[in-house]
Enzyme design. Structure first.
Site, PDB file in Angstrom:
ATOM      1  N   HIS A  49       0.829  -1.201   0.000  1.00 42.25           N
ATOM      2  CA  HIS A  49       0.000   0.000   0.000  1.00 42.25           C
ATOM      3  C   HIS A  49       0.871   1.263   0.000  1.00 42.25           C
ATOM      4  CE1 HIS A  49      -2.527   3.045   2.231  1.00 42.25           C
ATOM      5  NE2 HIS A  49      -3.252   2.806   1.156  1.00 42.25           N
ATOM      6  N   GLU A  52       2.082   1.713  -3.472  1.00 49.02           N
ATOM      7  CA  GLU A  52       1.000   2.216  -4.335  1.00 49.02           C
ATOM      8  C   GLU A  52       0.947   3.740  -4.298  1.00 49.02           C
ATOM      9  OE1 GLU A  52      -3.396   3.389  -3.687  1.00 49.02           O
ATOM     10  OE2 GLU A  52      -3.067   1.334  -2.982  1.00 49.02           O
ATOM     11  N   HIS A  53       1.102   4.313  -3.107  1.00 48.84           N
ATOM     12  CA  HIS A  53       1.123   5.772  -2.976  1.00 48.84           C
ATOM     13  C   HIS A  53       2.335   6.377  -3.680  1.00 48.84           C
ATOM     14  CE1 HIS A  53      -1.903   6.961   0.253  1.00 48.84           C
ATOM     15  NE2 HIS A  53      -2.085   5.654   0.135  1.00 48.84           N
ATOM     16  N   GLU A 129      -4.356   8.242   6.936  1.00 48.77           N
ATOM     17  CA  GLU A 129      -5.350   7.319   6.366  1.00 48.77           C
ATOM     18  C   GLU A 129      -5.696   6.218   7.365  1.00 48.77           C
ATOM     19  OE1 GLU A 129      -5.835   4.466   2.378  1.00 48.77           O
ATOM     20  OE2 GLU A 129      -4.055   5.723   2.639  1.00 48.77           O
TER      21      GLU A 129
END
Length: 416
Positions: A49, A52-53, A129
């Site tokens: 994740h 991905e950013h 997040e």
């Protein structure tokens, strides 16, 4: 392969699949990487994740602003998401702008520089997040349920996002190592759907990836993720106390893997249980008694395991009644099965949802990518509908008895 769908394997092992839909004026393209959170070690939890950013933060050719501005300048959109078993980077544009979308996505996935300053910036974004997710009990309860089934220390039981304890110390060197080890051509599928020609897409991909690490060596495509033996925990109850207006709960148990031939029968059963306004749970809990605004059932499927659960959000004082009704309904279906009328309605819901979900190029692109990467097979729409039609009452009742008759785990988040 069905009509309109074509496939090419490059010498690197990277696969390209396309579906030509000449009646549209748009095109969707996605770079799918067969790497997700279950491929991480405990200390690297959240790396997929995090990556991905970072891949949209800049390459040798483009800054982060360039990546977003180039796509938005032609009215397109681009985004990404991470799951437990794969990661996807995608764009949707007008058909004439497909060359730009392919170039931007391939550049981002193959040639990101992972600047140390960007790593620190995105670390802060991801920690926010994670905190935001913890403020959403209706989302958190599903993670708690998954943890109850697989265990918090297992790859399937851990959070896709990682936690503050794993994200805070993760270094740029660790993330870059994960990137270069895992993002290899044999693990990648590039899928596109819309008003396009397959040969043109292949040329665009070849050009965009020329000279990158994804063309450095020759290899065969990676086979789909093998189905192993996943250990699950005995049924248990996990309660997370939160000062919220509603209590959120998920009751359920172990399901089936995505390659299990009974998945079509489970799809029908899921719709009968809690897949719509006519479902048993919706009728009993919301329509007849008004105990919850949101109540539904759902199943998740991985290469080698799955879950089946029922979610409800209700006032804290109504939790016991909602749970009693849910358990009673699940026990009734496990013991007596569903009716012929429910079978027909469940089939109709599965088929309708599937076909209506293929009305845009993005969903068509996702379908062919998942078929290539997760199933090694692309059924036509007619073949899939035929498989649903072939589901019998006995098959639905058998899987109902097995899955709904087992001991259930319970996850609850709220002022309990």
């Amino acid at each position: 392969m069905q009509d309109g769908v074509r496939r090419t394997v490059l010498p690197s092992g990277l696969r390209i699949v396309t579906e030509t839909i000449p009646t549209t004026r748009s095109a969707s393209v996605g770079v799918w990487v067969n790497v997700g959170s279950r491929d991480e070690t405990a200390t690297m939890s959240g790396a997929s994740h995090f990556l991905e950013h970072l891949l949209f933060k800049g390459t040798e050719k483009r800054t982060a602003l360039d990546i977003s501005a180039e796509i938005e300048a032609v009215g397109g959109e681009t985004n990404a998401f991470t799951t437990k078993e794969y990661t996807c980077y995608y764009a949707r544009v007008l058909d004439a702008d497909l060359p730009l979308a392919v170039d931007v996505l391939c550049d981002a996935v193959a040639s990101s520089i992972l600047d140390p300053a960007d790593v620190e910036t995105e670390r802060g974004v991801i920690l926010e997040e994670i905190a935001m997710h913890e403020d959403e009990p209706g989302d958190e309860v599903h993670d708690v349920f998954t943890e109850a089934i697989f265990g918090p220390a297992t790859p399937l039981g851990r959070l896709i996002s990682g936690t503050e304890a794993t994200i805070s110390p993760m270094t740029r060197t660790q993330i870059n190592g994960f990137y270069r080890r895992r993002y290899t051509a044999p693990r990648i599928v590039i899928a596109a759907a819309g008003n396009l020609e397959h040969s043109t897409v292949v040329k665009l991909v070849r050009k965009a990836l020329a000279g990158t690490p994804l063309t450095a060596t020759e290899a065969a495509p990676e086979k789909r993720r093998p189905a192993g033996k996943i250990k699950t925990l005995p049924a248990q109850t996990i309660v997370r106390n939160r000062e919220t207006e509603q209590a959120h709960l998920v009751l359920g148990g172990i399901g089936i893997g995505r390659l299990d031939e009974r998945r079509f029968a489970l799809g029908v059963l899921n719709n009968v249980l809690g897949g719509g306004m006519s479902s048993r749970l919706f009728q009993e809990i919301r329509e007849k008694r008004g105990l919850a605004y949101s109540v539904y059932s759902y199943d998740t499927q991985y290469a080698d395991a799955g879950t089946l659960g029922v979610y409800a959000g209700c006032a804290p004082g109504k939790v016991d009644e909602v749970l009693d009704l849910t358990r009673t309904e699940l026990a009734a279906v496990a013991a007596k099965g569903v009716t012929a009328e429910e079978l027909a309605r469940g089939k109709g819901m599965v088929k309708g949802a599937y076909v209506l979900g293929l009305e845009d190029t993005g969903s068509r692109m996702s379908r062919i990518a998942k078929s290539e990467m997760l199933y090694d097979d692309l059924m036509s729409v007619d073949e899939l509908l035929a498989r649903v039609d072939a589901v019998t009452l006995d098959e639905v009742n058998q899987i109902a008895a097995e899955l709904l008759g087992q001991p259930m785990s319970l996850a609850m988040v709220g002022p309990l």
